[in-house]
Write a protein that holds these residues in place. Structure first.
Motif, PDB file in Angstrom:
ATOM      1  N   CYS A 204     -32.137   3.088 -10.610  1.00  0.00           N
ATOM      2  CA  CYS A 204     -32.633   4.105 -11.542  1.00  0.00           C
ATOM      3  C   CYS A 204     -33.471   5.154 -10.820  1.00  0.00           C
ATOM      4  CB  CYS A 204     -33.450   3.447 -12.655  1.00  0.00           C
ATOM      5  SG  CYS A 204     -32.472   2.402 -13.768  1.00  0.00           S
ATOM      6  N   GLY A 205     -34.297   4.730  -9.871  1.00  0.00           N
ATOM      7  CA  GLY A 205     -35.093   5.678  -9.098  1.00  0.00           C
ATOM      8  C   GLY A 205     -34.215   6.634  -8.304  1.00  0.00           C
ATOM      9  N   THR A 206     -33.127   6.102  -7.747  1.00  0.00           N
ATOM     10  CA  THR A 206     -32.182   6.930  -6.994  1.00  0.00           C
ATOM     11  C   THR A 206     -31.506   7.950  -7.906  1.00  0.00           C
ATOM     12  OG1 THR A 206     -31.761   5.102  -5.457  1.00  0.00           O
ATOM     13  CG2 THR A 206     -30.118   6.859  -5.542  1.00  0.00           C
ATOM     14  N   ALA A 207     -31.068   7.489  -9.084  1.00  0.00           N
ATOM     15  CA  ALA A 207     -30.402   8.389 -10.030  1.00  0.00           C
ATOM     16  C   ALA A 207     -31.347   9.478 -10.530  1.00  0.00           C
ATOM     17  CB  ALA A 207     -29.858   7.579 -11.213  1.00  0.00           C
TER      18      ALA A 207
ATOM     19  N   GLU B 157     -13.041  13.190 -15.264  1.00  0.00           N
ATOM     20  CA  GLU B 157     -11.936  12.700 -14.427  1.00  0.00           C
ATOM     21  C   GLU B 157     -11.702  11.212 -14.621  1.00  0.00           C
ATOM     22  OE1 GLU B 157     -13.889  16.226 -13.202  1.00  0.00           O
ATOM     23  OE2 GLU B 157     -14.730  14.192 -13.089  1.00  0.00           O
ATOM     24  N   ARG B 158     -12.452  10.593 -15.558  1.00  0.00           N
ATOM     25  CA  ARG B 158     -12.363   9.183 -15.922  1.00  0.00           C
ATOM     26  C   ARG B 158     -12.924   8.265 -14.865  1.00  0.00           C
ATOM     27  NH1 ARG B 158     -13.318  10.658 -19.784  1.00  0.00           N
ATOM     28  NH2 ARG B 158     -12.841   8.767 -20.913  1.00  0.00           N
ATOM     29  N   ALA B 159     -13.746   8.759 -13.971  1.00  0.00           N
ATOM     30  CA  ALA B 159     -14.496   7.894 -13.060  1.00  0.00           C
ATOM     31  C   ALA B 159     -15.706   7.366 -13.810  1.00  0.00           C
ATOM     32  CB  ALA B 159     -14.929   8.671 -11.825  1.00  0.00           C
ATOM     33  N   LEU B 160     -16.096   6.137 -13.521  1.00  0.00           N
ATOM     34  CA  LEU B 160     -17.249   5.536 -14.181  1.00  0.00           C
ATOM     35  C   LEU B 160     -18.484   5.831 -13.338  1.00  0.00           C
ATOM     36  CD1 LEU B 160     -17.683   3.898 -16.751  1.00  0.00           C
ATOM     37  CD2 LEU B 160     -17.543   1.808 -15.385  1.00  0.00           C
ATOM     38  N   LEU B 161     -19.439   6.557 -13.928  1.00  0.00           N
ATOM     39  CA  LEU B 161     -20.636   6.985 -13.219  1.00  0.00           C
ATOM     40  C   LEU B 161     -21.863   6.274 -13.766  1.00  0.00           C
ATOM     41  CD1 LEU B 161     -20.057  10.863 -13.098  1.00  0.00           C
ATOM     42  CD2 LEU B 161     -19.230   9.107 -11.519  1.00  0.00           C
ATOM     43  N   PHE B 162     -22.907   6.204 -12.913  1.00  0.00           N
ATOM     44  CA  PHE B 162     -24.209   5.701 -13.345  1.00  0.00           C
ATOM     45  C   PHE B 162     -25.177   6.865 -13.307  1.00  0.00           C
ATOM     46  CE2 PHE B 162     -28.457   4.049 -12.670  1.00  0.00           C
ATOM     47  CZ  PHE B 162     -28.536   3.033 -13.618  1.00  0.00           C
ATOM     48  N   ASP B 163     -25.935   7.051 -14.406  1.00  0.00           N
ATOM     49  CA  ASP B 163     -26.795   8.231 -14.483  1.00  0.00           C
ATOM     50  C   ASP B 163     -27.742   8.098 -15.674  1.00  0.00           C
ATOM     51  OD1 ASP B 163     -27.754  10.786 -13.866  1.00  0.00           O
ATOM     52  OD2 ASP B 163     -25.730  11.599 -13.610  1.00  0.00           O
ATOM     53  N   LEU B 164     -28.621   9.066 -15.826  1.00  0.00           N
ATOM     54  CA  LEU B 164     -29.383   9.205 -17.065  1.00  0.00           C
ATOM     55  C   LEU B 164     -28.422   9.393 -18.231  1.00  0.00           C
ATOM     56  CD1 LEU B 164     -32.077  11.681 -15.731  1.00  0.00           C
ATOM     57  CD2 LEU B 164     -32.630   9.478 -16.783  1.00  0.00           C
ATOM     58  N   ASN B 165     -28.791   8.861 -19.409  1.00  0.00           N
ATOM     59  CA  ASN B 165     -27.856   9.003 -20.531  1.00  0.00           C
ATOM     60  C   ASN B 165     -28.535   9.330 -21.863  1.00  0.00           C
ATOM     61  OD1 ASN B 165     -29.013   6.580 -21.273  1.00  0.00           O
ATOM     62  ND2 ASN B 165     -27.183   5.338 -20.907  1.00  0.00           N
TER      63      ASN B 165
END
Length: 461
Positions: free
Chosen positions: A397-400, A120-128
């Motif tokens: 990072c711990g939260t993700a 949806e083109r939202a910028l997310l923070f996550d494992l990559n």
């Protein structure tokens, strides 16, 4: 095989039993492995030589690229840690584990978290990064994350007290997030995500907030269109990927023919509507690319496709998928094909995944997976972070990581194991402190092996 003295980690399965029964299972795991037992790290007398572990990994890699891998790993203890997932997996498997299974990232260090665009083109923070993903005990990812926090803090010149605090905060964020998620329903957990724009208020100082905003802005600019200008040139009226040996080299005739052939196999692993979208692009060029630290030596290509016209590009990355470094230490996973394992693990762990994720087998039966090369991807600049910045980032990072684990594991059992106190937090931080010392020692061992000519390194490539 399972670690000595451990119950075999079961494969992922649907959560069964009432919430109270599941919580009881988590508390029962404390009897097998008390939370305080995670503290500290003392290598066994028969611990494998870390350089030998790396050499064994390299036997089936492209030999001409291995000096780049060793050169990159020799740059610093943190660089060594990044490339030494196999070493740490061996070390973790030598200790008892909880048996509380999740889909592990398998390589959850600080730089394997970052920004990317959702469909949806939202910028997310996550494992990559999911090359090593595999079902296993949840604490293995937590320990790798915490160890990377301490190694990064030491490298940045932070005091041991502040390094310990950052590791405690990363683990506490994991624990409190898992406990919060354990109280939510299944769909609420599945739809949980970390939207990058909502993270800025967590950055307290104006200077740090400016740096975070700059990272978001750069990520939004990292698209296939930007890559077109940076990675290609027009030669004799045709668009071609720029040569930059040995990091970026044209695909030879055999590779080019193979890539065209396996494209249809990859296409078949996509859903129908995404096949239709992919069919609107035509093949333009391909090149072999060197990526990362731990992945150097594996076969990796980038492919340039064109859509409506030459100014409508799509860059895809084709990366060799091998056995996870965790596989020799844990019971068999659900996927035979390594590329399928990576793609399925990524889809399970990430809140939203690349629409072009797919897999197939290539020449000589090698497994590969495909994804977009650039889709607003960005990462934090951990080197040079202040203690406050590193602690804030470690908490994020711990939260993700907790959100990712909650999608596949029994979050209620894990939350009950972790508890409401900070026993687990301090135990993991103490492990991280000890393992950071081990990482520095292993880094020195690699340097000595390079100096003695046991392995060849190409520094600064």
């Amino acid at each position: 095989m399972s670690a000595p003295g451990n119950p075999g980690a079961p494969g992922l399965a649907g959560n069964s039993g009432s919430p109270s029964d599941r919580a009881a299972q988590g508390r029962a795991a404390r009897k097998r492995v008390p939370r305080s037992a995670h503290a500290g790290w003392v290598p066994s007398l028969d611990r494998p030589d870390p350089v030998a572990v790396l050499e064994r990994q390299g036997r089936d890699r492209l030999p001409e690229l291995l000096p780049i891998r060793y050169g990159r790993m020799s740059a610093s203890p943190f660089a060594f840690l990044r490339g030494a997932a196999a070493v740490m997996a061996t070390d973790l498997a030598a200790r008892p584990h909880t048996g509380l299974t999740v889909q592990l990232c398998g390589d959850a260090h600080l730089l394997n978290f970052g920004l990317y665009a959702s469909p949806e083109r939202a910028l997310l923070f996550d494992l990559n990064d999911f090359d090593e993903t595999f079902p296993g005990p949840f604490e293995w990812d937590v320990k790798r994350l915490a160890a990377s926090v301490v190694v990064a803090a030491r490298e940045n010149g932070h005091s041991e007290t502040k390094a310990h605090r950052a590791a405690v905060e990363a683990t506490a964020a994991y624990r409190t997030s898992m406990r919060r998620l354990s109280r939510l329903g299944e769909l609420a957990v599945w739809y949980e995500r970390l939207d990058a724009d909502t993270l800025l208020p967590l950055v307290r100082s104006t200077r740090h907030r400016r740096r975070a905003q700059s990272t978001l802005t750069r990520a939004r600019r990292r698209t296939s269109l930007q890559a077109l200008g940076k990675l290609t040139e027009v030669v004799d009226g045709r668009r071609r990927i720029i040569q930059d040996p040995p990091l970026l080299e044209p695909a030879g005739v055999p590779d080019m023919a193979a890539l065209r052939k396996i494209f249809s196999d990859y296409r078949s692993t996509l859903s129908e509507e995404r096949r239709l979208l992919l069919d609107r692009y035509r093949f333009v060029d391909a090149a072999r690319k060197v990526v990362g630290v731990g992945s150097v030596g594996t076969r990796c290509f980038i492919v340039l496709l064109a859509g409506r016209d030459a100014d409508d590009p799509l860059f895809l990355q084709i990366k060799e998928a091998r056995k996870s470094v965790l596989e020799e230490h844990l019971p068999s996973g659900p996927y035979i094909h390594p590329g399928h394992r990576v793609v399925a693990g990524q889809r399970l762990l990430q809140a939203a995944s690349d629409i072009f994720l797919g897999w197939m087998s290539g020449p000589q039966g090698r497994a590969y997976y495909w994804r977009q090369l650039r889709d607003m991807k960005g990462s934090a600049e951990v080197a040079g972070m202040s203690p406050t910045e590193l602690t804030t980032y470690a908490r994020l990072c711990g939260t993700a990581l907790a959100r990712a684990h909650a999608r596949s594991g029994d979050r209620i059992a894990i939350a009950a194991y972790l508890g409401g106190g900070d026993t687990f937090d301090h135990a993991i931080a103490e492990f991280a402190r000890s393992y950071a010392v081990q990482t520095t020692t292993d880094h020195t061992t690699l340097g000595a092996a390079i100096a003695a000519g046991v392995v060849t390194a190409a520094p600064e490539v």
